[in-house]
Design a protein around this motif. Structure first.
Motif, PDB file in Angstrom:
ATOM      1  N   GLN A 130       0.833  -1.206   0.000  1.00  0.00           N
ATOM      2  CA  GLN A 130       0.000   0.000   0.000  1.00  0.00           C
ATOM      3  C   GLN A 130       0.870   1.260   0.000  1.00  0.00           C
ATOM      4  N   MET A 131       1.884   1.257   0.857  1.00  0.00           N
ATOM      5  CA  MET A 131       2.750   2.437   0.955  1.00  0.00           C
ATOM      6  C   MET A 131       3.523   2.681  -0.339  1.00  0.00           C
ATOM      7  N   GLU A 132       4.058   1.605  -0.931  1.00  0.00           N
ATOM      8  CA  GLU A 132       4.822   1.762  -2.167  1.00  0.00           C
ATOM      9  C   GLU A 132       3.937   2.216  -3.318  1.00  0.00           C
ATOM     10  N   ALA A 133       2.728   1.662  -3.389  1.00  0.00           N
ATOM     11  CA  ALA A 133       1.803   2.089  -4.449  1.00  0.00           C
ATOM     12  C   ALA A 133       1.451   3.564  -4.277  1.00  0.00           C
ATOM     13  N   ALA A 134       1.192   3.969  -3.041  1.00  0.00           N
ATOM     14  CA  ALA A 134       0.874   5.379  -2.785  1.00  0.00           C
ATOM     15  C   ALA A 134       2.061   6.274  -3.133  1.00  0.00           C
ATOM     16  N   ARG A 135       3.264   5.829  -2.823  1.00  0.00           N
ATOM     17  CA  ARG A 135       4.453   6.619  -3.156  1.00  0.00           C
ATOM     18  C   ARG A 135       4.639   6.724  -4.670  1.00  0.00           C
ATOM     19  N   ALA A 136       4.348   5.630  -5.393  1.00  0.00           N
ATOM     20  CA  ALA A 136       4.456   5.672  -6.855  1.00  0.00           C
ATOM     21  C   ALA A 136       3.457   6.658  -7.446  1.00  0.00           C
ATOM     22  N   ILE A 137       2.241   6.644  -6.911  1.00  0.00           N
ATOM     23  CA  ILE A 137       1.219   7.582  -7.380  1.00  0.00           C
ATOM     24  C   ILE A 137       1.628   9.016  -7.058  1.00  0.00           C
ATOM     25  N   THR A 138       2.186   9.210  -5.889  1.00  0.00           N
ATOM     26  CA  THR A 138       2.676  10.533  -5.502  1.00  0.00           C
ATOM     27  C   THR A 138       3.798  10.993  -6.433  1.00  0.00           C
ATOM     28  N   ALA A 139       4.676  10.049  -6.820  1.00  0.00           N
ATOM     29  CA  ALA A 139       5.772  10.393  -7.728  1.00  0.00           C
ATOM     30  C   ALA A 139       5.235  10.892  -9.062  1.00  0.00           C
ATOM     31  N   ILE A 140       4.144  10.302  -9.520  1.00  0.00           N
ATOM     32  CA  ILE A 140       3.524  10.763 -10.773  1.00  0.00           C
ATOM     33  C   ILE A 140       3.050  12.202 -10.627  1.00  0.00           C
ATOM     34  N   CYS A 141       2.336  12.484  -9.548  1.00  0.00           N
ATOM     35  CA  CYS A 141       1.817  13.847  -9.357  1.00  0.00           C
ATOM     36  C   CYS A 141       2.950  14.853  -9.164  1.00  0.00           C
ATOM     37  N   ARG A 142       4.045  14.398  -8.546  1.00  0.00           N
ATOM     38  CA  ARG A 142       5.172  15.320  -8.378  1.00  0.00           C
ATOM     39  C   ARG A 142       5.763  15.696  -9.733  1.00  0.00           C
ATOM     40  N   VAL A 143       5.891  14.710 -10.615  1.00  0.00           N
ATOM     41  CA  VAL A 143       6.409  14.998 -11.948  1.00  0.00           C
ATOM     42  C   VAL A 143       5.452  15.918 -12.701  1.00  0.00           C
ATOM     43  N   LEU A 144       4.165  15.630 -12.648  1.00  0.00           N
ATOM     44  CA  LEU A 144       3.189  16.441 -13.373  1.00  0.00           C
ATOM     45  C   LEU A 144       3.171  17.893 -12.894  1.00  0.00           C
ATOM     46  N   HIS A 145       3.496  18.101 -11.642  1.00  0.00           N
ATOM     47  CA  HIS A 145       3.421  19.449 -11.071  1.00  0.00           C
ATOM     48  C   HIS A 145       4.791  20.069 -10.812  1.00  0.00           C
ATOM     49  N   SER A 146       5.843  19.415 -11.288  1.00  0.00           N
ATOM     50  CA  SER A 146       7.161  20.016 -11.108  1.00  0.00           C
ATOM     51  C   SER A 146       7.291  21.214 -12.029  1.00  0.00           C
ATOM     52  N   ARG A 147       8.238  22.056 -11.743  1.00  0.00           N
ATOM     53  CA  ARG A 147       8.362  23.332 -12.449  1.00  0.00           C
ATOM     54  C   ARG A 147       8.517  23.151 -13.952  1.00  0.00           C
ATOM     55  N   ASP A 148       9.230  22.100 -14.352  1.00  0.00           N
ATOM     56  CA  ASP A 148       9.474  21.912 -15.785  1.00  0.00           C
ATOM     57  C   ASP A 148       8.302  21.269 -16.507  1.00  0.00           C
ATOM     58  N   ASN A 149       7.375  20.673 -15.759  1.00  0.00           N
ATOM     59  CA  ASN A 149       6.348  19.874 -16.410  1.00  0.00           C
ATOM     60  C   ASN A 149       4.928  20.332 -16.124  1.00  0.00           C
ATOM     61  N   SER A 150       4.760  21.401 -15.366  1.00  0.00           N
ATOM     62  CA  SER A 150       3.410  21.862 -15.057  1.00  0.00           C
ATOM     63  C   SER A 150       3.267  23.333 -15.406  1.00  0.00           C
ATOM     64  N   PRO A 151       2.051  23.792 -15.635  1.00  0.00           N
ATOM     65  CA  PRO A 151       1.840  25.177 -16.046  1.00  0.00           C
ATOM     66  C   PRO A 151       1.923  26.132 -14.875  1.00  0.00           C
ATOM     67  N   ALA A 152       2.110  27.372 -15.212  1.00  0.00           N
ATOM     68  CA  ALA A 152       1.940  28.399 -14.196  1.00  0.00           C
ATOM     69  C   ALA A 152       0.475  28.456 -13.808  1.00  0.00           C
ATOM     70  N   PRO A 153       0.156  29.017 -12.627  1.00  0.00           N
ATOM     71  CA  PRO A 153      -1.241  29.061 -12.195  1.00  0.00           C
ATOM     72  C   PRO A 153      -2.138  29.675 -13.263  1.00  0.00           C
ATOM     73  N   GLY A 154      -3.210  28.950 -13.589  1.00  0.00           N
ATOM     74  CA  GLY A 154      -4.196  29.453 -14.535  1.00  0.00           C
ATOM     75  C   GLY A 154      -3.880  29.192 -15.980  1.00  0.00           C
ATOM     76  N   GLU A 155      -2.698  28.620 -16.296  1.00  0.00           N
ATOM     77  CA  GLU A 155      -2.326  28.381 -17.686  1.00  0.00           C
ATOM     78  C   GLU A 155      -2.553  26.924 -18.059  1.00  0.00           C
ATOM     79  N   GLU A 156      -2.751  26.689 -19.345  1.00  0.00           N
ATOM     80  CA  GLU A 156      -2.871  25.322 -19.832  1.00  0.00           C
ATOM     81  C   GLU A 156      -1.481  24.712 -19.978  1.00  0.00           C
ATOM     82  N   ILE A 157      -1.429  23.409 -19.939  1.00  0.00           N
ATOM     83  CA  ILE A 157      -0.155  22.719 -20.130  1.00  0.00           C
ATOM     84  C   ILE A 157       0.283  22.871 -21.575  1.00  0.00           C
TER      85      ILE A 157
END
Length: 669
Positions: A459-486
């Motif tokens: 459970q913990m590893e699966a949750a960490r893997a899912i968290t890793a995905i969201c971290r990548v999607l929202h990292s500075r290089d991969n996510s938009p500025a507030p209010g902007e489209e990707i």
């Protein structure tokens, strides 16, 4: 005289007591012969008859109780006794000790075992000495200890490693068993030949064709018993050619030994193969092993070839061994980028018929090593490992919980900081828009596993893997500025089209991540999740997803506890001191200023100038609250919104001041 001696052993009484008395009279005659005419052949005849009698089970205890056994133990201990009499003494000792611990104890107590061990140097009695030592020692630890202390190991190893090997060859089975009896004794100087495992493996590896299965298994079994002890491993590795020798012998044990006609040998062969795997794992963990095996050398080439062999023990051992060799980023990068070693590993996992837990565990463990360097992640992920019938297949093995955990752990490593692999995880299972699989991704499968598993580590590893995905999607290089489209060329865009589409498709993604904040057993995981939630809340889509998760009250309570250090109080329906919700913060500009602060990645540092994990968690939680109140207040439950505003009033301004002071201190250094 010889005829009368023969008659002594005729018609023994059936009663054991009477038989013992009769043999006692034989013992008296033997003593008199020894005293009066020690060179007479009559004593040899009597000893021969006694040795024959000892072959009969019902005679063994009486021979011991009568004193006859102890007498012949004293004879064999005497210097200068002729070989013919020694042979008969050995027959009496060996036959009367068969399956008879009482007589074995008498032999040990007599002190004759060191003399019998020394007779291993006498080729004229060798064929008797070795079986006798076996009969005395088998299943009887006091005798095993006695012959060990008498130096049976160096005597036997010298015997089979020198010019006398030809004489010893017919007795090899007994020799190996004797060496096995003493293999686990506490090592003492001069009592163990340091080359024992190397010599035995050499004998096994150099057998003429066809290989004698019994001798091979006996030699290898004992060698591996010695190598299971750390004190012999270093000496073995220091011997030139040792690594190549053990690899060749293991290959023989898997590919050239036929035990199909003998179930006992088949069982022993399986034990030997298992022991080889464990031994190679132990040896390869030694620094000397890795330093002796350059990545472009023949040993690594042999091990890589094993990965594609049909024999499971070879494949498992190759992965364990190579995994121990590849313990640095540099080596892992070389093995992936220069030798493409990940490809046969992935082929093994993709094999639908491969369900052997040990093999899967070793393959996944090796791949985890290879997936650690950032340069390797997209290569390994792009080679098909994340395809639906490869790694996700292992996620479904609910009955093999350890293997399932390994697969999830490998998945997480592949996702950390790797947009390419995040895209692969989030892409539709089917490109056909009309298919029901088009609206599902491999991320859904991972979320399903997190939901159904009753194993906390998984459970913990699966949750960490899912968290890793969201971290990548929202990292500075991969996510938009507030209010902007990707941006259309970003990994996140190709993953789901937009963050909005991503969260719509994966609407329950925060359920798994909540586990990491609500648990307190692993503080570092809790810190990571607070940080990622704060990153997610920098966008309106991410903020809405986190805000909706707050409707499960445990998450909001956990955030409050992180900020305050205390369990969340029962929420009030109105702000304190009669304040309205609109004035809970000193000003709207304070909220905007706080929300513009960057979340800080958690650190394990707890001393010096760096903030403790507790302080970083509190600050990230406040940034998260500020982002949620600014970007998605209407998605928050009422009670949580009231509580969050109160927390910002109490802690937000202090955090701004602390950040300002910290910035000033940094500038003055």
């Amino acid at each position: 005289m010889s005829s009368s001696i023969s008659q002594l052993f005729d018609n023994f009484p059936d009663n054991e007591v009477q038989r013992t008395k009769a043999l006692g009279r034989v013992a008296d005659i033997a003593r008199n012969l020894w005293k009066g005419e020690p060179g007479s052949s009559n004593l040899d005849i009597l000893a021969q008859k006694a040795g024959d009698a000892a072959r009969i089970e019902t005679n063994r205890i009486p021979i011991g109780e009568s004193g006859l056994l102890e007498f012949f133990c004293s004879v064999v201990s005497t210097q200068g006794v002729r070989s013919s009499l020694i042979i008969q003494c050995l027959r009496i000792i060996g036959n009367s000790s068969a399956d008879t611990d009482k007589n074995r104890a008498k032999v040990v107590a007599s002190g004759c075992l060191p003399i019998i061990v020394s007779l291993l140097n006498n080729d004229s009695v060798l064929a008797y000495v070795i079986p006798v030592l076996f009969n005395i020692s088998v299943d009887y630890e006091p005798a095993q200890k006695a012959i060990y202390q008498a130096g049976v190991n160096p005597e036997l190893v010298s015997l089979i490693s020198g010019p006398r090997l030809e004489n010893a060859a017919p007795l090899m089975s007994y020799i190996c068993k004797l060496l096995g009896f003493v293999a686990t004794q506490e090592p003492e100087a001069n009592l163990v030949h340091p080359g024992t495992p190397f010599i035995l493996l050499s004998l096994a590896n150099n057998q003429p064709s066809p290989i004698d299965t019994e001798d091979f298994l006996g030699q290898v079994s004992v060698a591996l018993t010695y190598l299971s002890q750390e004190q012999f491993q270093q000496t073995f590795l220091e011997t030139e050619g040792s690594i190549d020798l053990i690899l060749q012998t293991f290959s023989l044990a898997c590919e050239d030994i036929d035990t199909s006609q003998d179930p006992d040998n088949e069982t022993q062969l399986q034990q030997v193969q298992t022991a080889f795997t464990a031994t190679l794992a132990d040896l390869s963990a030694q620094p000397l092993f890795a330093s002796s095996c350059p990545l472009d050398g023949p040993e690594v080439q042999t091990l890589q070839g094993w990965i594609s062999r049909p024999h499971i023990p070879l494949r498992s051992a190759a992965c364990l061994t190579l995994g121990n060799i590849a313990r640095s980023d540099e080596k892992c990068i070389y093995l992936v980028q220069q030798r493409a070693i990940h490809k046969p590993l992935i082929e093994n996992i993709a094999d639908q018929g491969n369900s052997d837990a040990g093999l899967l565990h070793s393959i996944l463990g090796f791949l985890k090593n290879l997936a650690i360097p950032a340069e390797n992640k997209p290569i390994v992920g792009g080679a098909g490992l994340l395809e639906i019938d490869v790694l996700p297949r292992i996620w479904s093995l609910d009955t093999q919980t350890q293997v399932q955990f390994d697969a999830v752990s490998l998945t997480r490593l592949l996702l950390v900081g790797c947009p390419e692999n995040v895209h692969r995880m989030c892409a539709p299972l089917s490109e056909d828009a009309a298919s029901s699989s088009h609206i599902r991704s491999k991320l859904h499968l991972l979320m399903d596993l997190n939901e159904r598993s009753d194993q906390e580590p998984t459970q913990m590893e699966a949750a960490r893997a899912i968290t890793a995905i969201c971290r990548v999607l929202h990292s500075r290089d991969n996510s938009p500025a507030p209010g902007e489209e990707i941006a259309t060329d970003s990994p996140s865009a190709t993953t789901a089209g937009s963050l909005s589409a991503f969260y719509k498709t994966h609407s329950t993604i925060t359920d798994a991540m909540q586990r990491l904040i609500q648990q307190t057993k692993f503080p570092a995981l809790r810190s990571e999740q607070v940080f990622v939630f704060a990153l997610m809340a920098r966008t309106s889509e991410g903020a809405a997803a986190v805000a909706r998760a707050m409707h499960q009250g445990e998450l909001a309570d956990a955030i409050v506890e992180i900020v305050t250090g205390s369990p969340a109080p029962t929420p009030s329906t109105s702000p304190p001191n009669g304040e309205s919700e609109q004035t809970a913060l000193s000003s709207l500009s304070d909220l905007r200023q706080l929300a513009n602060l960057e979340a800080q990645a958690p650190t394990n540092a707890t001393t010096g100038a760096q903030k403790s994990m507790r302080d970083v968690d509190r600050e990230n939680a406040l940034v998260l609250i500020a982002e949620l109140l600014q970007r998605s207040p209407n998605d928050l439950p009422h009670d949580a919104k009231v509580t969050f505003k109160r927390l910002l009033k109490e802690g937000g301004q202090r955090l701004l001041l602390e950040r300002e002071d910290s910035k000033g201190e940094g500038e003055s250094v």
